[in-house]
Write a protein that holds these residues in place. Structure first.
Motif, PDB file in Angstrom:
ATOM      1  N   UNK A 125       0.831  -1.196   0.000  1.00  0.00           N
ATOM      2  CA  UNK A 125       0.000   0.000   0.000  1.00  0.00           C
ATOM      3  C   UNK A 125       0.864   1.244   0.000  1.00  0.00           C
ATOM      4  N   UNK A 126       1.967   1.207   0.744  1.00  0.00           N
ATOM      5  CA  UNK A 126       2.885   2.345   0.774  1.00  0.00           C
ATOM      6  C   UNK A 126       3.509   2.582  -0.594  1.00  0.00           C
ATOM      7  N   UNK A 127       3.878   1.498  -1.308  1.00  0.00           N
ATOM      8  CA  UNK A 127       4.448   1.653  -2.644  1.00  0.00           C
ATOM      9  C   UNK A 127       3.458   2.334  -3.585  1.00  0.00           C
ATOM     10  N   UNK A 128       2.207   1.925  -3.516  1.00  0.00           N
ATOM     11  CA  UNK A 128       1.194   2.541  -4.373  1.00  0.00           C
ATOM     12  C   UNK A 128       1.009   4.003  -4.019  1.00  0.00           C
ATOM     13  N   UNK A 129       0.967   4.311  -2.714  1.00  0.00           N
ATOM     14  CA  UNK A 129       0.830   5.704  -2.281  1.00  0.00           C
ATOM     15  C   UNK A 129       1.979   6.554  -2.812  1.00  0.00           C
ATOM     16  N   UNK A 130       3.205   6.036  -2.712  1.00  0.00           N
ATOM     17  CA  UNK A 130       4.376   6.794  -3.167  1.00  0.00           C
ATOM     18  C   UNK A 130       4.298   7.085  -4.664  1.00  0.00           C
ATOM     19  N   UNK A 131       3.906   6.076  -5.437  1.00  0.00           N
ATOM     20  CA  UNK A 131       3.820   6.263  -6.892  1.00  0.00           C
ATOM     21  C   UNK A 131       2.800   7.336  -7.238  1.00  0.00           C
ATOM     22  N   UNK A 132       1.633   7.249  -6.640  1.00  0.00           N
ATOM     23  CA  UNK A 132       0.568   8.208  -6.937  1.00  0.00           C
ATOM     24  C   UNK A 132       0.967   9.605  -6.487  1.00  0.00           C
ATOM     25  N   UNK A 133       1.602   9.703  -5.321  1.00  0.00           N
ATOM     26  CA  UNK A 133       2.055  11.006  -4.826  1.00  0.00           C
ATOM     27  C   UNK A 133       3.111  11.614  -5.736  1.00  0.00           C
ATOM     28  N   UNK A 134       4.124  10.826  -6.107  1.00  0.00           N
ATOM     29  CA  UNK A 134       5.216  11.367  -6.917  1.00  0.00           C
ATOM     30  C   UNK A 134       4.736  11.763  -8.312  1.00  0.00           C
ATOM     31  N   UNK A 135       3.807  10.993  -8.870  1.00  0.00           N
ATOM     32  CA  UNK A 135       3.242  11.378 -10.169  1.00  0.00           C
ATOM     33  C   UNK A 135       2.473  12.683 -10.051  1.00  0.00           C
ATOM     34  N   UNK A 136       1.714  12.815  -8.959  1.00  0.00           N
ATOM     35  CA  UNK A 136       0.951  14.053  -8.755  1.00  0.00           C
ATOM     36  C   UNK A 136       1.889  15.246  -8.623  1.00  0.00           C
ATOM     37  N   UNK A 137       2.985  15.074  -7.881  1.00  0.00           N
ATOM     38  CA  UNK A 137       3.949  16.163  -7.732  1.00  0.00           C
ATOM     39  C   UNK A 137       4.560  16.552  -9.071  1.00  0.00           C
ATOM     40  N   UNK A 138       4.724  15.564  -9.960  1.00  0.00           N
ATOM     41  CA  UNK A 138       5.317  15.829 -11.270  1.00  0.00           C
ATOM     42  C   UNK A 138       4.299  16.326 -12.284  1.00  0.00           C
ATOM     43  N   UNK A 139       2.996  16.238 -11.951  1.00  0.00           N
ATOM     44  CA  UNK A 139       1.962  16.669 -12.879  1.00  0.00           C
ATOM     45  C   UNK A 139       1.703  15.690 -14.001  1.00  0.00           C
ATOM     46  N   UNK A 140       1.980  14.389 -13.759  1.00  0.00           N
ATOM     47  CA  UNK A 140       1.770  13.369 -14.778  1.00  0.00           C
ATOM     48  C   UNK A 140       0.905  12.257 -14.196  1.00  0.00           C
ATOM     49  N   UNK A 141       0.568  11.267 -15.011  1.00  0.00           N
ATOM     50  CA  UNK A 141      -0.362  10.214 -14.622  1.00  0.00           C
ATOM     51  C   UNK A 141       0.372   9.089 -13.898  1.00  0.00           C
ATOM     52  N   UNK A 142      -0.117   8.629 -12.748  1.00  0.00           N
ATOM     53  CA  UNK A 142       0.495   7.484 -12.074  1.00  0.00           C
ATOM     54  C   UNK A 142       0.106   6.177 -12.757  1.00  0.00           C
ATOM     55  N   UNK A 143       1.108   5.355 -13.077  1.00  0.00           N
ATOM     56  CA  UNK A 143       0.896   4.108 -13.803  1.00  0.00           C
ATOM     57  C   UNK A 143       1.643   2.968 -13.108  1.00  0.00           C
ATOM     58  N   UNK A 144       1.274   1.736 -13.449  1.00  0.00           N
ATOM     59  CA  UNK A 144       2.014   0.556 -13.000  1.00  0.00           C
ATOM     60  C   UNK A 144       2.392  -0.248 -14.238  1.00  0.00           C
ATOM     61  N   UNK A 145       3.698  -0.349 -14.521  1.00  0.00           N
ATOM     62  CA  UNK A 145       4.109  -1.111 -15.704  1.00  0.00           C
ATOM     63  C   UNK A 145       4.089  -2.614 -15.422  1.00  0.00           C
ATOM     64  N   UNK A 146       4.178  -2.982 -14.177  1.00  0.00           N
ATOM     65  CA  UNK A 146       4.025  -4.360 -13.726  1.00  0.00           C
ATOM     66  C   UNK A 146       3.379  -4.316 -12.351  1.00  0.00           C
ATOM     67  N   UNK A 147       3.043  -5.486 -11.834  1.00  0.00           N
ATOM     68  CA  UNK A 147       2.552  -5.542 -10.467  1.00  0.00           C
ATOM     69  C   UNK A 147       1.468  -6.582 -10.297  1.00  0.00           C
ATOM     70  N   UNK A 148       1.061  -6.738  -9.052  1.00  0.00           N
ATOM     71  CA  UNK A 148      -0.010  -7.664  -8.746  1.00  0.00           C
ATOM     72  C   UNK A 148       0.329  -8.556  -7.581  1.00  0.00           C
ATOM     73  N   UNK A 149      -0.435  -9.613  -7.435  1.00  0.00           N
ATOM     74  CA  UNK A 149      -0.228 -10.597  -6.383  1.00  0.00           C
ATOM     75  C   UNK A 149       0.762 -11.635  -6.904  1.00  0.00           C
ATOM     76  N   UNK A 150       1.945 -11.664  -6.333  1.00  0.00           N
ATOM     77  CA  UNK A 150       2.977 -12.577  -6.812  1.00  0.00           C
ATOM     78  C   UNK A 150       3.101 -13.732  -5.825  1.00  0.00           C
ATOM     79  N   UNK A 151       2.643 -14.902  -6.215  1.00  0.00           N
ATOM     80  CA  UNK A 151       2.677 -16.065  -5.341  1.00  0.00           C
ATOM     81  C   UNK A 151       3.568 -17.135  -5.945  1.00  0.00           C
ATOM     82  N   UNK A 152       4.083 -17.978  -5.080  1.00  0.00           N
ATOM     83  CA  UNK A 152       4.944 -19.062  -5.535  1.00  0.00           C
ATOM     84  C   UNK A 152       4.350 -20.409  -5.125  1.00  0.00           C
TER      85      UNK A 152
END
Length: 651
Positions: free
Chosen positions: A559-586
């Motif tokens: 959750x913190x990683x997602x918050x950081x991405x959205x915050x930093x994109x907002x500070x930069x004035x651009x769209x927050x995106x995820x190029x990869x991600x999800x539930x990674x199980x083994x």
């Protein structure tokens, strides 16, 4: 831009909170003590995309609590000048990151709630990563298996002409690796009879498969046969004494080699099982190949790239990603957007040709540079978006990324030694992170400039979308790239570190601060970041050995990683995106609760203003894929399939 709209996204992770417990699925709960802590503030309306200012109320389950909030992106602290006491609805403008905590006498201070009220909703969607186009490929996207065969012996590469057609004899790997149907994933082989043909003549032999019905039709100079796979493991075809024309000497090659998957005809382009699996998704991202995009070797000039009409092979047999024309056709036929990784060590001519292909199409060898009435290979449709980034994870020192990262460092160090013409050292002296990320940021600006020159201003940030990508768990890495672009190609007179602190002793605020295209202190036209890049992307994952561990990680670091991405994109004035991600199980794909976890994670991302989320991956072993393989797509059996279909509003 997208025709697939998410319909059932959970609005907030808190929707899964029931009586102090987080609900996984019947019989699986994780207790969370809330008795000694003030209730976390709740926003109404919830953080989302807003076209104009809205009045947000901030509530708390503890009626006597005092609520403190900020709207400038800084965490609220009692007594801080930017922190206000809540007394009534707060007017929130688009692009605001709202944060709040509550305090009640006799109880602990609440957790801080935060949410991004985003600027636009043009980019929300759920995309998917598609793995390499090769003989062990798990996504199996193309109907013609022959497109992705490779030489049996890498030391003896296939020889091909300008259109990717064989010019000699060859021993080819058709499938290798896994048996479909195993719980650990797989997808190398696809059992059944493949109807095959090519123009010319040859002697044929096979291992791990059965050849039958071999015939040659003289008038059309066409050889046809069947290739049937019946067992797990590897399968090969040996093609010898090839003759393109009856009068040619043996060993001269053949054309139009087609090996159609079971149930497909020669006119089919996409594997129907792949198309079915893509139904919930609005975009796909192509996993970089081992040559062009990951290592410092491989095709770096246009003439070496794989051709769309024949076999996807470069001179060193490293071409594992489909040619650009093939990717455009895939996106067009499925009516989805496309995300690509530009080869990071290619020359500018190569990049320019890529953009020409997607904007005008190509004749199979070279791109058109103007509109064509009947292109051989069509460009990307006008209502499709193209996201592009430079390379893939050029900060990752682990295999198989490390070679590209090391080579990027070598090039940055060489440029610094030659006088530092691109101003990397101002980012952090000799720290290698600053050189690597500064160079990747510069290349991103270069790619954005080249693309704009090809497609024009009106298509930038709408149809063509440059992206800066970084590691989710180390936000300073992305911050370096964004800060470099702000200073060297923007109007800022200083560098900021990832936390927003100015570097002492560097450039100061009294230098150029306009972003109107006037020259800045480096002689570059000063532009806002949104002129050069469309989005800022990271890869937020949730890792764990059990459903309970996964959920704990989701409510913590992820959750913190997602918050950081959205915050930093907002500070930069651009769209927050995820190029990869999800539930990674083994572990197994059928673990109960995986569907709830995926919906919880994506619900949190979207509710807090996250844009396009590219899940990793469509299919794959080790638990990383949505599908164990494309033979298993039943949402009643597979929880992750059920999750993405539910989010997309599909049965």
């Amino acid at each position: 831009m997208m025709k697939k709209i998410l319909k059932n996204v959970p609005l907030f992770l808190g929707l899964l909170t029931v009586c102090g417990c987080y609900l996984f699925s019947p019989g699986i709960t994780l207790e969370v003590s809330t008795q000694d802590r003030t209730g976390t503030p709740v926003f109404s309306p919830l953080p989302s995309f807003i076209p104009e200012a809205v009045a947000v109320t901030i509530g708390c389950t503890d009626a006597a609590a005092t609520i403190y909030y900020t709207t400038d992106g800084t965490p609220p602290h009692e007594g801080d000048p930017s922190t206000r006491v809540y007394t009534g609805p707060v007017t929130v403008q688009p692009g605001t990151y709202l944060q709040a905590f509550a305090k009640k006498i006799g109880r602990k201070v609440s957790h801080t709630a935060g949410g991004y009220y985003a600027l636009t909703e043009t980019d929300i969607g759920l995309g998917i990563n598609v793995t390499w186009f090769n003989t062990w490929n798990e996504s199996q996207p193309l109907a013609n298996v022959a497109s992705t065969v490779r030489a049996i012996d890498p030391a003896v590469p296939m020889t091909v002409d300008g259109r990717g057609e064989l010019t000699g004899d060859a021993g080819l790997v058709v499938y290798e690796g896994w048996e479909p149907g195993g719980n650990g994933g797989g997808g190398g082989a696809q059992y059944g009879t493949h109807h095959c043909s090519f123009t010319g003549q040859a002697d044929l032999d096979a291992d791990g498969a059965t050849l039958a019905d071999v015939s040659w039709d003289g008038p059309s100079n066409t050889t046809s046969f069947t290739f049937t796979t019946t067992q797990p493991g590897n399968s090969f075809i040996h093609i010898s004494n090839t003759k393109r024309l009856p009068a040619d000497p043996p060993g001269t090659g053949l054309r139009d080699f087609r090996m159609m998957r079971p149930g497909h005809g020669t006119g089919d382009f996409l594997n129907t099982a792949f198309v079915d699996a893509m139904e919930p998704f609005s975009a796909f991202r192509v996993g970089p190949n081992w040559g062009d995009m990951m290592y410092s070797t491989g095709a770096s000039v246009w003439s070496e790239r794989g051709k769309p009409d024949g076999l996807f092979t470069a001179g060193d047999n490293s071409q594992d990603t489909a040619p650009w024309e093939v990717l455009a056709r895939m996106a067009n036929e499925m009516e989805v957007d496309l995300w690509i990784c530009l080869p990071p060590f290619a020359d500018e001519d190569y990049w320019r040709n890529i953009f020409y292909v997607f904007f005008y199409g190509s004749d199979g060898e070279n791109p058109y540079t103007s509109p064509q009435a009947d292109p051989v290979w069509a460009p990307l449709d006008p209502d499709r978006a193209l996201y592009f980034e430079v390379g893939n994870e050029i900060w990752n020192w682990a295999y198989p990324f490390g070679d590209a990262t090391a080579h990027m460092q070598e090039l940055a160090e060489a440029e610094i030694a030659s006088g530092d013409p691109y101003h990397y050292r101002h980012m952090g002296d000799d720290n290698l992170w600053y050189g690597i990320r500064g160079r990747v940021a510069r290349l991103t600006q270069t790619a954005s400039r080249i693309c704009r020159e090809v497609v024009g201003d009106g298509n930038m940030m709408t149809r063509f979308r440059p992206v800066v990508a970084a590691q989710a768990s180390y936000p300073f890495i992305g911050g370096i790239s964004l800060s470099y672009l702000k200073c060297v190609y923007g109007g800022h007179g200083w560098y900021d570190d990832w936390a927003g602190n100015h570097f002492p002793g560097r450039y100061s605020e009294d230098l150029v601060t306009a972003e109107d295209g006037s020259l800045n202190q480096f002689g570059n036209p000063a532009r806002p970041l949104s002129y050069w890049i469309y989005g800022y992307a990271t890869a937020p994952y949730v890792n764990g050995a059990s459903v309970e561990e996964l959920f704990s990680e989701l409510t913590g670091a992820a959750q913190s990683y997602m918050d950081d991405t959205i915050r930093d994109a907002a500070d930069a004035g651009v769209v927050p995106l995820a190029y990869e991600g999800g539930i990674e199980t083994y572990h197994n794909y059928d673990d109960p609760g995986l569907d709830t976890l995926i919906e919880s994670m994506l619900g949190y991302w979207y509710a807090h203003g996250g844009g396009l989320f590219m899940y990793y991956a469509l299919a794959g072993n080790g638990g990383s894929g949505i599908y164990p393989d494309l033979t298993r797509q039943d949402p009643d059996i597979w929880p992750k399939v059920r999750a993405v279909r539910n989010i997309a509003g599909l049965p």
